[in-house]
Design a protein around this motif. Structure first.
Motif, short mmCIF file in Angstrom:
data_model
loop_
_atom_site.label_atom_id
_atom_site.label_comp_id
_atom_site.label_asym_id
_atom_site.label_seq_id
_atom_site.Cartn_x
_atom_site.Cartn_y
_atom_site.Cartn_z
N ASP A 289 21.49 -23.45 -30.01
CA ASP A 289 21.85 -22.79 -28.70
C ASP A 289 22.96 -21.87 -29.12
O ASP A 289 23.94 -22.17 -29.60
N LEU A 336 29.29 -26.25 -20.58
CA LEU A 336 28.41 -26.73 -21.46
C LEU A 336 27.91 -28.30 -21.13
O LEU A 336 26.88 -28.67 -20.78
N TYR A 340 24.05 -29.09 -20.02
CA TYR A 340 23.18 -30.09 -20.84
C TYR A 340 23.15 -31.62 -20.05
O TYR A 340 22.38 -32.30 -20.63
N GLU A 341 23.38 -31.52 -18.81
CA GLU A 341 22.78 -32.30 -17.88
C GLU A 341 21.26 -32.35 -17.62
O GLU A 341 20.86 -33.39 -17.48
N VAL A 343 19.26 -30.03 -19.54
CA VAL A 343 18.54 -29.80 -20.88
C VAL A 343 18.95 -30.66 -22.03
O VAL A 343 20.14 -30.94 -22.30
N PRO A 344 17.90 -31.13 -22.82
CA PRO A 344 18.52 -31.87 -24.10
C PRO A 344 19.22 -31.07 -25.05
O PRO A 344 18.78 -30.00 -25.38
N PRO A 345 20.30 -31.52 -25.45
CA PRO A 345 21.15 -30.63 -26.54
C PRO A 345 20.56 -30.73 -27.75
O PRO A 345 19.84 -31.66 -28.23
N ILE A 349 25.10 -26.06 -31.88
CA ILE A 349 25.45 -25.17 -30.69
C ILE A 349 26.61 -24.06 -31.19
O ILE A 349 27.77 -24.57 -31.92
N LEU A 365 28.07 -34.88 -25.90
CA LEU A 365 26.77 -34.54 -26.07
C LEU A 365 25.76 -35.00 -27.06
O LEU A 365 24.55 -35.28 -27.08
N ARG A 368 24.61 -37.99 -25.41
CA ARG A 368 23.58 -37.62 -24.53
C ARG A 368 22.27 -37.33 -25.21
O ARG A 368 21.18 -37.66 -24.81
N ALA A 369 22.19 -36.94 -26.63
CA ALA A 369 21.01 -36.55 -27.31
C ALA A 369 20.61 -37.56 -28.21
O ALA A 369 19.51 -37.54 -28.62
N VAL A 373 25.35 -33.75 -32.59
CA VAL A 373 25.15 -32.54 -32.18
C VAL A 373 26.56 -31.98 -32.81
O VAL A 373 27.79 -32.54 -32.83
#
Length: 647
Positions: A289, A336, A340-341, A343-345, A349, A365, A368-369, A373
């Motif tokens: 992204d 950001l 990404y809450e 959308v999958p990271p 980026i 992140l 999270r993923a 990342v």
């Protein structure tokens, strides 16, 4: 594991990382709002704060959340709010309203950053930077729970089994990609029930958009090859797909099967077109992204490009709220984390600037993923060109936004002067009804304000009690339901949901009826104006505006304010008609048999095949129902009793 307020729908183990029940405590006060009282409340909390990572929530006297923040060391961070002279005016106002705090300790600062974004999404505090976006992002779902997988657009929670490809920036982006998938790989897009009941190929097969697995025109093994090619294409490996299509075309031509060769030729052309239609070329980037920020006149715009498998899946402009006096780096960081809450990271980026907390954001992140990342700021090469393009788009989008808001503000000021309003309206509600000969009657409300149409505030009303051929009664029901809900949910008018102006599609009669409804509801301070077409019933500027008391007004044919009001009226008309059409389309696929207990699709089909129509079933004698195929005597009696209740 019991769920706690910190749990996420897609991460049910979040409670183990953010255990609010074990790590949360509050210190409350009840004094009137003022700066000294706010500082005193914060100092009272400081006595118990540890020097550990965590998240703090500032709350007012009612307990409403004012601000959510994270800290590497809670005691040090919260102490800074007691040094009032060093705070910007925005935070001074926040401190003056603070009367209590809620503290959540976490194991690491990365966990605190994730929890902060989650709580901001939940509470939407007025002093946090907020990502304003009322729609979820669309994905492409390639299901794997069927022998012949379906490909379709998907929004919302990802509960279906299959592979999700996305996010796409808009419905248009995902639709164009789906069209390409149909042309290239001939995958089915129909529902399972449609698939199961086909006896001959549908139109999509005739126009070469489907391989018709529903009627056996392709076997499971060959369809699986198409599915794998589609996955490779969506993953950015289109070169291998192109080579296989070229080889298959050559083999078909060599066997003199020119019709099949033409099919492969058309698919190759479609693939070449898709490859050449990318407006952003990101070869070598893989999944990533791209974000760039522009600011002007106190407003900010963040431009996002979504790249998956080296393909551009669209771009979108975001305009975060509450950015006044907030540093750009902080705005981008908050954006950001909130973005990404939902959308999958991706793995990579790219940003147009270095973030002070880039390593921390990347760590959060990555958690999270569940994969690493990377956050990077390219300085040269092809990726720097992508950043420059995103930056140009951000600047242009912000300029358009400012120009539109300036024009909108001028129109609202002129509207206030023309309609004798005390100040420019912040919320305009426009109402309209739609029906055909009294059937499928619906009411509609659209909302507009300084930022244009607020589509997330639109509302539909299914007419329940009014005579559906009586427009006055329909409008009465809509407004009664609307204002009853307002009185219940926002009696103090502090949430900004009460209208500053009502526009009604109609003339003197409709206006009089609405005023009577408002008076009956006890609402006397909301201005109401009726918009009626003039004698020519066209767009020559002959609309007549009716006011309570009998005053009428017409505007010059070329007046910008007239065009603005026409747009409002036309948008309400469009929304009302769309709502009515959707309801009418749904009614065409239903019948009175759907309401009979025990009647499922198979029995419904059997009854219709035997009697011809639902009306004939309703009027059938008990003996006739008992003779129907697939209907037992008990079910026949149940159907008969349903349509012939005994008094």
């Amino acid at each position: 594991m019991d769920r706690t307020p910190a749990d996420r729908p897609d991460q049910p183990n979040a409670a183990a990382r953010f255990n609010e029940e074990a790590a949360t405590y509050s210190v409350r006060g009840s004094e009137a709002p003022d700066l000294d009282a706010g500082v005193a409340a914060i100092r009272n909390v400081l006595k118990t704060l540890p020097a550990r990572p965590g998240v703090y929530r500032m709350q007012d006297a009612k307990g409403d959340v004012l601000y959510v923040g994270k800290a590497k060391a809670l005691k040090n961070r919260v102490t800074s709010y007691t040094q009032v002279t060093k705070l910007p005016r925005r935070l001074q106002r926040m401190v003056s309203q603070t009367r209590s705090m809620t503290i959540v300790t976490t194991r690491t600062e990365a966990e605190a950053l994730l929890l902060e974004a989650q709580l901001i999404k939940r509470f939407r505090p007025p002093y946090n930077v907020l990502l304003r976006d009322d729609k979820s992002f669309p994905f492409i779902l390639l299901r794997d729970d069927h022998p012949f997988p379906q490909v379709r657009k998907h929004r919302g929670a990802r509960r279906s089994k299959g592979q999700y490809f996305g996010p796409f920036a808009s419905a248009g982006s995902v639709t164009s990609t789906l069209n390409a998938l149909q042309k290239l790989f001939l995958l089915r897009s129909c529902s399972d029930s449609f698939f199961a009941n086909r006896t001959r190929p549908c139109l999509l097969y005739q126009i070469r958009r489907c391989s018709a697995p529903c009627v056996g025109r392709i076997d499971e093994a060959d369809y699986a090859v198409l599915v794998e090619d589609a996955k490779a294409f969506l993953a950015g490996k289109s070169t291998g797909v192109q080579a296989r299509l070229g080889k298959s075309m050559a083999e078909a031509a060599e066997k003199q099967d020119y019709e099949l060769a033409a099919v492969y030729r058309d698919r190759l052309r479609a693939l070449t077109y898709v490859q050449g239609s990318q407006t952003v070329h990101a070869e070598g980037l893989g999944d990533g992204d791209i974000f760039a920020l522009a600011s002007n006149a106190g407003q900010m715009c963040i431009q996002a490009f979504f790249i998956r498998g080296g393909q551009n899946w669209g771009h979108r402009s975001f305009f975060p709220a509450h950015t006044q006096d907030v540093p750009e780096d902080e705005v981008l960081t908050d954006f950001l984390m909130q973005f990404y809450e939902e959308v999958p990271p991706p793995r990579r980026i790219l940003l147009d600037r270095a973030l002070p907390e880039a390593e921390l954001v990347a760590e959060a992140l990555s958690e999270r993923a569940t994969t690493k990342v990377e956050i990077d700021q390219p300085q040269r090469g092809a990726r720097k060109k992508l950043i420059d393009q995103a930056q140009r788009n951000a600047v242009e989008a912000l300029e358009r936004r400012l120009a539109e808001s300036t024009t909108q503000g001028k129109l609202l000021r002129e509207l206030a002067e023309t309609f004798d309003l005390p100040e420019p309206p912040q919320r305009i509600e426009v109402y309209d009804n739609s029906h055909i000969m009294g059937t499928n009657a619906t009411g509609a409300m659209i909302v507009a304000g300084p930022e244009g149409f607020r589509k997330n505030a639109y509302r539909k009303f299914n007419i329940k009690t009014a005579q559906t051929d009586d427009d006055f009664a329909m409008m009465k029901e809509v407004l009664e339901r609307r204002f009853a809900r307002l009185e219940k949910e926002d009696p103090d008018r502090k949430e900004g949901e009460w209208p500053d102006l009502l526009l009604i599609d109609g003339g003197k009669g409709q206006l009089s009826a609405v005023m009577a409804i408002m008076e009956e509801a006890g609402v006397s301070d909301v201005p109401v104006v009726g918009v009626a077409k003039g004698p020519h019933h066209g767009r020559e500027g002959r609309e007549v505006f009716h006011f309570p008391g009998g005053r009428k007004l017409t505007l010059p044919p070329n007046a910008p304010l007239l065009f603005f009001l026409q747009r409002l009226r036309d948008e309400a008309h469009r929304f009302a008609i769309g709502t009515h059409r959707a309801k009418r389309a749904k009614s065409l696929t239903t019948s009175t048999l759907d309401d009979v207990p025990g009647i499922g699709p198979n029995r419904k089909r059997a009854l219709l095949m035997h009697f011809g129509t639902a009306r004939a079933v309703k009027g059938a004698a008990l003996d006739d129902l008992e003779r129907s195929p697939g209907i037992s005597k008990a079910m026949a009696a149940q159907i008969y009793d349903y349509f012939h209740p005994r008094g």
